[in-house]
Design a protein around this motif. Structure first.
Motif, mmCIF file in Angstrom:
data_model
loop_
_atom_site.group_PDB
_atom_site.id
_atom_site.type_symbol
_atom_site.label_atom_id
_atom_site.label_comp_id
_atom_site.label_asym_id
_atom_site.label_seq_id
_atom_site.Cartn_x
_atom_site.Cartn_y
_atom_site.Cartn_z
ATOM 1 N N LEU A 50 0.823 -1.212 0.000
ATOM 2 C CA LEU A 50 0.000 0.000 0.000
ATOM 3 C C LEU A 50 0.860 1.266 0.000
ATOM 4 N N MET A 51 1.955 1.252 0.739
ATOM 5 C CA MET A 51 2.814 2.432 0.807
ATOM 6 C C MET A 51 3.491 2.693 -0.542
ATOM 7 N N THR A 52 3.885 1.643 -1.245
ATOM 8 C CA THR A 52 4.491 1.802 -2.567
ATOM 9 C C THR A 52 3.499 2.438 -3.541
ATOM 10 N N LEU A 53 2.254 1.945 -3.534
ATOM 11 C CA LEU A 53 1.235 2.520 -4.403
ATOM 12 C C LEU A 53 0.974 3.982 -4.052
ATOM 13 N N ALA A 54 1.021 4.306 -2.771
ATOM 14 C CA ALA A 54 0.811 5.702 -2.355
ATOM 15 C C ALA A 54 1.919 6.597 -2.895
ATOM 16 N N GLY A 55 3.162 6.108 -2.885
ATOM 17 C CA GLY A 55 4.261 6.894 -3.434
ATOM 18 C C GLY A 55 4.104 7.127 -4.925
ATOM 19 N N GLY A 56 3.723 6.079 -5.673
ATOM 20 C CA GLY A 56 3.511 6.238 -7.109
ATOM 21 C C GLY A 56 2.344 7.150 -7.421
ATOM 22 N N TRP A 57 1.270 7.061 -6.651
ATOM 23 C CA TRP A 57 0.109 7.930 -6.842
ATOM 24 C C TRP A 57 0.506 9.387 -6.639
ATOM 25 N N THR A 58 1.316 9.646 -5.630
ATOM 26 C CA THR A 58 1.769 11.017 -5.375
ATOM 27 C C THR A 58 2.603 11.541 -6.537
ATOM 28 N N ALA A 59 3.490 10.709 -7.079
ATOM 29 C CA ALA A 59 4.352 11.131 -8.177
ATOM 30 C C ALA A 59 3.551 11.521 -9.408
ATOM 31 N N GLN A 60 2.487 10.786 -9.726
ATOM 32 C CA GLN A 60 1.730 11.093 -10.938
ATOM 33 C C GLN A 60 0.724 12.207 -10.742
ATOM 34 N N ARG A 61 0.420 12.550 -9.509
ATOM 35 C CA ARG A 61 -0.555 13.619 -9.249
ATOM 36 C C ARG A 61 0.066 15.006 -9.305
ATOM 37 N N VAL A 62 1.370 15.115 -9.311
ATOM 38 C CA VAL A 62 2.013 16.433 -9.265
ATOM 39 C C VAL A 62 2.820 16.690 -10.538
ATOM 40 N N THR A 63 2.284 16.259 -11.673
ATOM 41 C CA THR A 63 3.000 16.427 -12.938
ATOM 42 C C THR A 63 3.147 17.884 -13.354
ATOM 43 N N ASN A 86 9.867 6.833 -6.725
ATOM 44 C CA ASN A 86 10.997 6.785 -7.654
ATOM 45 C C ASN A 86 10.741 5.844 -8.827
ATOM 46 N N THR A 87 10.070 4.738 -8.596
ATOM 47 C CA THR A 87 9.792 3.793 -9.677
ATOM 48 C C THR A 87 8.940 4.437 -10.763
ATOM 49 N N PHE A 88 7.869 5.101 -10.360
ATOM 50 C CA PHE A 88 7.002 5.767 -11.346
ATOM 51 C C PHE A 88 7.748 6.905 -12.035
ATOM 52 N N THR A 89 8.483 7.710 -11.266
ATOM 53 C CA THR A 89 9.192 8.855 -11.825
ATOM 54 C C THR A 89 10.265 8.428 -12.809
ATOM 55 N N LEU A 90 11.049 7.417 -12.451
ATOM 56 C CA LEU A 90 12.109 6.941 -13.336
ATOM 57 C C LEU A 90 11.545 6.418 -14.660
ATOM 58 N N THR A 91 10.477 5.637 -14.582
ATOM 59 C CA THR A 91 9.910 5.056 -15.795
ATOM 60 C C THR A 91 9.400 6.138 -16.733
ATOM 61 N N ARG A 92 8.715 7.137 -16.187
ATOM 62 C CA ARG A 92 8.163 8.219 -17.011
ATOM 63 C C ARG A 92 9.250 9.168 -17.508
ATOM 64 N N LEU A 93 10.282 9.387 -16.707
ATOM 65 C CA LEU A 93 11.330 10.337 -17.071
ATOM 66 C C LEU A 93 11.997 9.946 -18.384
ATOM 67 N N ASP A 116 6.440 -3.239 -8.450
ATOM 68 C CA ASP A 116 7.230 -2.839 -7.292
ATOM 69 C C ASP A 116 6.432 -2.991 -6.004
ATOM 70 N N ALA A 117 5.122 -2.747 -6.082
ATOM 71 C CA ALA A 117 4.274 -2.879 -4.902
ATOM 72 C C ALA A 117 4.077 -4.343 -4.515
ATOM 73 N N VAL A 118 3.969 -5.218 -5.522
ATOM 74 C CA VAL A 118 3.744 -6.642 -5.254
ATOM 75 C C VAL A 118 5.025 -7.327 -4.770
ATOM 76 N N ALA A 119 6.181 -6.798 -5.189
ATOM 77 C CA ALA A 119 7.462 -7.462 -4.923
ATOM 78 C C ALA A 119 7.705 -7.757 -3.437
ATOM 79 N N PRO A 120 7.462 -6.832 -2.490
ATOM 80 C CA PRO A 120 7.711 -7.183 -1.080
ATOM 81 C C PRO A 120 6.839 -8.325 -0.588
ATOM 82 N N VAL A 121 5.598 -8.378 -1.065
ATOM 83 C CA VAL A 121 4.697 -9.468 -0.667
ATOM 84 C C VAL A 121 5.235 -10.791 -1.197
ATOM 85 N N ALA A 122 5.665 -10.782 -2.481
ATOM 86 C CA ALA A 122 6.223 -11.998 -3.068
ATOM 87 C C ALA A 122 7.510 -12.419 -2.355
ATOM 88 N N GLY A 123 8.341 -11.447 -2.014
ATOM 89 C CA GLY A 123 9.583 -11.753 -1.313
ATOM 90 C C GLY A 123 9.335 -12.335 0.061
#
Length: 267
Positions: free
Chosen positions: A11-24, A173-180, A195-202
């Motif tokens: 959930l925290m990873t998704l929140a970070g990505g959501w923040t990155a795309q909301r401030v374009t 950073n994941t969302f920003t890097l991909t779009r950059l 990236d969000a699923v990865a910790p659960v899988a790990g």
């Protein structure tokens, strides 16, 4: 228990990505913050952990630091090779007459402007590779959560809090890097979800595998070198390209300070 706790990182990873795309509309501030977060993650989180895990020396230098330098050089070499390939491809296209004079293409669109210049200078492959490395890092975070819970509940809770706290920066950073680097928004969202699923899988995989500590330390060192190169050579220069504002610099400092705060609270 470890998988359930790892859902917080999801959930925290998704929140970070959501923040990155909301401030374009404040792209320079986003990039400045991302650069500071990456600098903080590398210098205050990844490198200390890598040195603790892979503390043996090779010719008088800790193995983790050698791999850190190797990661930096590897990222630089990869980007230079991609730039040379794009330059050669562009020369072939221009020679074939696909682009007219004065930088116009067949449809009459001018090939100049900040966005066009950025897409010519950057490569989508670099962005996807960097995001994939972030996913790998998050996978290792999940493994760390699972392994720490095997040691004890207290240790597991401490590690989980540390992972969850900095996964906001990972998603950002994941969302920003991909779009950059010119990737489509759907690809950025796909990498963010991975990236969000990865910790659960790990965390789930940790019940079936054990990663040697020195191997993990070497990976963290290599990954830290790659991240530092992207932050110093790409993200921060891009952030200050057309907006060399004090606010951009303050965002960079704030990003590094945030990671310092997280490390201090959860360490």
């Amino acid at each position: 228990m470890a998988v359930f706790v790892a859902l917080g990182a999801f959930l925290m990873t998704l929140a970070g990505g959501w923040t990155a795309q909301r401030v374009t509309d404040r792209r320079h501030l986003v990039l400045g913050l991302a650069g500071g977060l990456m600098l903080g993650v590398v210098g205050l989180d990844l490198l200390p952990e890598a040195l603790r895990a892979a503390d043996h020396e090779i010719h008088g230098v800790p193995a983790a630091l050698l791999l850190f330098v190797a990661g930096f050089l590897l990222a630089h070499l990869g980007e230079r090779l991609l730039a040379a390939r794009r330059a050669a491809h562009g020369a072939v296209e221009n020679g074939a007459g696909r682009h007219g004079p004065a930088g116009h293409d067949e449809a009459g669109h001018e090939g100049t402007g900040r966005e066009g210049a950025g897409h010519r200078r950057h490569s989508p492959e670099v962005g996807l590779t960097a995001a994939a490395a972030m996913v790998g890092h998050s996978l290792m975070d999940g493994v760390a959560i699972g392994a720490s819970f095997q040691v004890g509940g207290g240790m597991g809770t401490a590690v989980a809090l540390a992972v969850i706290a900095h996964d906001f920066a990972d998603g950002f950073n994941t969302f920003t890097l991909t779009r950059l680097y010119g990737n489509a928004r759907r690809k950025a969202l796909a990498m963010l979800f991975a990236d969000a699923v990865a910790p659960v899988a790990g965390a789930a995989a940790s019940a079936f595998l054990t990663i040697p500590e020195d191997v993990l330390g070497g990976y963290l060192g290599l990954f830290g070198g790659v991240l530092l190169y992207l932050a110093a050579a790409e993200i921060l220069p891009e952030a200050h390209h057309e907006h060399p504002a004090r606010s951009t610099l303050l965002c960079t400092v704030a990003g590094a300070a945030f990671i310092w705060l997280v490390v201090g609270v959860t360490g």
